[in-house]
Enzyme design. Structure first.
Site, mmCIF file in Angstrom:
data_model
loop_
_atom_site.group_PDB
_atom_site.id
_atom_site.type_symbol
_atom_site.label_atom_id
_atom_site.label_comp_id
_atom_site.label_asym_id
_atom_site.label_seq_id
_atom_site.Cartn_x
_atom_site.Cartn_y
_atom_site.Cartn_z
ATOM 1 N N LYS A 131 0.842 -1.195 0.000
ATOM 2 C CA LYS A 131 0.000 0.000 0.000
ATOM 3 C C LYS A 131 0.877 1.245 0.000
ATOM 4 C CE LYS A 131 -4.038 -1.728 2.552
ATOM 5 N NZ LYS A 131 -5.052 -1.469 1.517
ATOM 6 N N ARG A 187 -10.646 -11.267 1.429
ATOM 7 C CA ARG A 187 -11.467 -12.331 0.838
ATOM 8 C C ARG A 187 -10.724 -13.665 0.857
ATOM 9 N NH1 ARG A 187 -11.704 -8.870 -4.607
ATOM 10 N NH2 ARG A 187 -11.394 -7.237 -3.043
HETATM 11 N N1 BES Z 1 -8.318 -3.596 4.158
HETATM 12 C C1 BES Z 1 -8.431 -3.145 2.820
HETATM 13 C C2 BES Z 1 -9.704 -2.348 2.558
HETATM 14 C C3 BES Z 1 -9.842 -1.030 3.252
HETATM 15 C C4 BES Z 1 -9.462 0.138 2.636
HETATM 16 C C5 BES Z 1 -10.417 -0.959 4.503
HETATM 17 C C6 BES Z 1 -9.634 1.353 3.262
HETATM 18 C C7 BES Z 1 -10.576 0.260 5.128
HETATM 19 C C8 BES Z 1 -10.193 1.417 4.503
HETATM 20 C C9 BES Z 1 -8.423 -4.346 1.870
HETATM 21 O O1 BES Z 1 -7.659 -5.414 2.283
HETATM 22 C C10 BES Z 1 -7.841 -3.863 0.597
HETATM 23 O O2 BES Z 1 -6.713 -3.509 0.583
HETATM 24 N N2 BES Z 1 -8.652 -3.868 -0.461
HETATM 25 C C11 BES Z 1 -8.229 -3.405 -1.722
HETATM 26 C C12 BES Z 1 -8.781 -4.362 -2.754
HETATM 27 C C13 BES Z 1 -8.236 -4.114 -4.134
HETATM 28 C C14 BES Z 1 -6.772 -4.494 -4.181
HETATM 29 C C15 BES Z 1 -9.035 -4.942 -5.100
HETATM 30 C C16 BES Z 1 -8.790 -2.006 -1.924
HETATM 31 O O3 BES Z 1 -9.904 -1.746 -1.491
HETATM 32 O O4 BES Z 1 -8.072 -1.182 -2.476
HETATM 33 MN MN MN Z 2 -5.647 -5.234 1.695
#
Ligand code: BES
Ligand code: MN
Ligand code: ZN
Length: 496
Positions: free
Chosen positions: A281, A355
């Site tokens: 990230k 997921r």
């Molecule tokens: N934990 C994150 C989602 C999230 C983002 C929760 C912001 C709370 C605040 C999740 O694991 C994630 O990183 N999801 C990605 C999915 C994408 C790579 C398809 C996302 O939402 O960017």
């Molecule tokens: Mn994630």
């Protein structure tokens, strides 16, 4: 953490009996309630004087602290606004004003006179549950890693004068429910507020053992990685490949119902820190990814409430706890893993890890022959884009379950909004190299994430709550404890 004990009672004369603070909810420019008249007379007209002088008129948000009289050491007037528009929202606003006003005093106990309070769209039990929940939530302080935590709330005992002997018993039950839900919410906040170096998968496992020690009806089993490997949980294990912290699959079994009665199963995403893994990230706000176990926190919080109330239901909490980190051993984009269900998954993005842990936990949930399964997860940033922080994204493969959860959300003011799970979205998950990819092609990110999970939940009634937006407040930073309110309400209604 400090807590408030609530007692419903009928009090004949508000000016008699001893209390550190008599609290009077007051409508805007309305005739004084019976209790206000009693205290006004005993205080030589202090309440009417405050109103004549213009210090207090009963508007919503207003409060006025007066010297005491007789047994009441203080009198606190709290505005309720126009009685014609005193609805549930106004009642919640009243509770907020009450908390603010009582916190300006050092009163350790108080009597709240509610006989005159009638919310237009909420019953008296609803009002008392809401009050007890909001006051209990107001006692929350984050203490664990600060040298000088904010001082605890002074109020420790609140008597509620229902004004009527017949409503005391129902009033007490309503107060106890509100307090228990508040305790559950506070527990969820505490866990989600803890930093990732304290709240690891092992820490969560310990918390589950503690919950079982404290509650006779609850038992805990922790599945270690070895056991997960034997069960074929290749998807969950792929997420934990890059970290030093051992993953844990935590199973908490609450047996409050009849032995043969099918359990309600709650499955929580418990990523104790989500760095994104190899699909790292960006740095900004990455600290907030310590709350990526908010779903797990809500499972703990809800079970806390269920156990405190001793609800006559069987409830199972499953928490898939892992840390998502990059390293030389971490899962890479393009890797293909095999889930417990036998379905293969191409990991196109290691940041779509929620997921991956949930699908194996959901397959595992099937062995409990569940009545329903509800998973709770901070799953997608796309859900935050779609709904912001006010609504939890709600997906379900069963309309009745969806409706019951939406209703419970309205009743507890912890609301969800239903999103589609249409088959049309499924093909966005197609992969050339596995049965499915772990991310969808562009668009509808929260829906394709839910569609991924739907492939593992076809055998039972299932709902998925995406709490990425609703579980966390960004300013001031902190966990909200959602959706414990919704889940606890849903389960209390099933118990009634
Ligand atoms: N934990 C994150 C989602 C999230 C983002 C929760 C912001 C709370 C605040 C999740 O694991 C994630 O990183 N999801 C990605 C999915 C994408 C790579 C398809 C996302 O939402 O960017
Ligand atoms: Mn994630
Ligand atoms: Zn995540």
């Amino acid at each position: 953490m400090s807590a408030i004990t609530f007692t419903a009672r009928k009090i004949e004369d508000a000016a008699k009996g001893s209390t550190q603070c008599a609290i009077l909810p007051m409508y805007h420019r309305k005739k004084l309630s019976r209790e206000a008249q009693q205290l006004d007379a005993a205080s030589g007209g202090a309440i009417k004087a405050a109103m004549t002088l213009g210090d207090f008129s009963g508007k919503s948000g207003e409060s006025c602290l007066l010297p005491g009289t007789g047994g009441a050491r203080r009198i606190l007037l709290v505005g309720c606004g126009d009685p014609a528009t005193f609805d549930r929202a106004a009642a919640r606003e009243f509770a907020r004003s009450l908390v603010k006003a009582i916190n300006t005093t050092r009163a350790g106990d108080a009597v709240l006179h509610v006989a005159d309070l009638h919310s237009k769209d909420g019953s008296m039990p609803w009002l008392l549950t809401t009050l007890a929940r909001q006051l209990t939530c107001a006692t929350y302080r984050y203490t664990e890693t600060v040298s000088k935590p904010k001082p605890a709330m002074k109020l420790a005992r609140l008597v509620i004068n229902t004004g009527d002997a017949r409503s005391v018993k129902a009033g007490q039950k309503a107060l106890e429910r509100g307090a228990a839900v508040g305790h559950g919410i506070n527990e969820a906040r505490r866990l989600a507020d803890l930093p990732g170096n304290v709240c690891t998968p092992s820490y969560l496992a310990q918390q589950a053992r503690k919950l079982a020690r404290d509650n006779a009806k609850l038992s805990t089993t922790i599945l270690e990685e070895k056991k997960m490997r034997e069960l074929g949980m290749g998807s969950l294990l792929s997420v934990t490949a890059g970290t030093e912290q051992p993953a844990k699959l935590i199973v908490m079994n609450y047996k409050g119902g009849k032995p043969g009665h099918k359990p309600y199963v709650l499955v929580g995403k418990g990523i104790t820190f989500d760095s994104g893994g190899i699909s790292l990230k960006p740095g900004a706000k990455m600290d907030e990814m310590k709350f990526d176990m908010g779903g797990a926190a809500s499972v703990f919080g809800t079970l806390h409430t269920v156990a405190e109330l001793g609800l006559p239901l069987n409830v199972i909490g499953i928490v898939a706890a892992a840390e998502n980190m990059p390293s030389g051993r971490a899962t890479k984009p393009g890797d293909v893993v095999t889930s417990m269900s036998g379905k293969t998954i191409e990991v196109l993005n290691t940041d779509a890890e929620g997921r991956l842990v949930l699908c194996d936990a959901l397959t595992y949930a099937g062995r409990f022959k569940p009545q329903v399964v509800i998973d709770i997860a901070t799953l997608t940033g796309a859900c935050v884009v779609a709904l912001g922080s006010h609504a939890t994204g709600l997906f379900a493969n069963h309309d009745k379950l969806a409706e019951q959860l939406l209703d419970a959300g309205v009743e507890s003011h912890d609301r969800g909004w239903r999103m589609p799970l249409w088959d049309d979205y499924q093909k966005q998950l197609d992969s050339n190299f596995a049965d499915m990819a772990n991310i969808g092609s562009a668009g509808g990110g929260s829906v394709t994430a839910a569609c991924f999970l739907a492939r593992f939940t076809e055998d039972y009634h299932w709902a998925h709550l995406d709490i990425a937006g609703s579980a966390w407040d960004s300013s001031p930073k902190g966990a909200t404890g959602r959706p414990v309110g919704m889940l606890a309400q849903y389960l209390m209604e099933r118990a009634d």
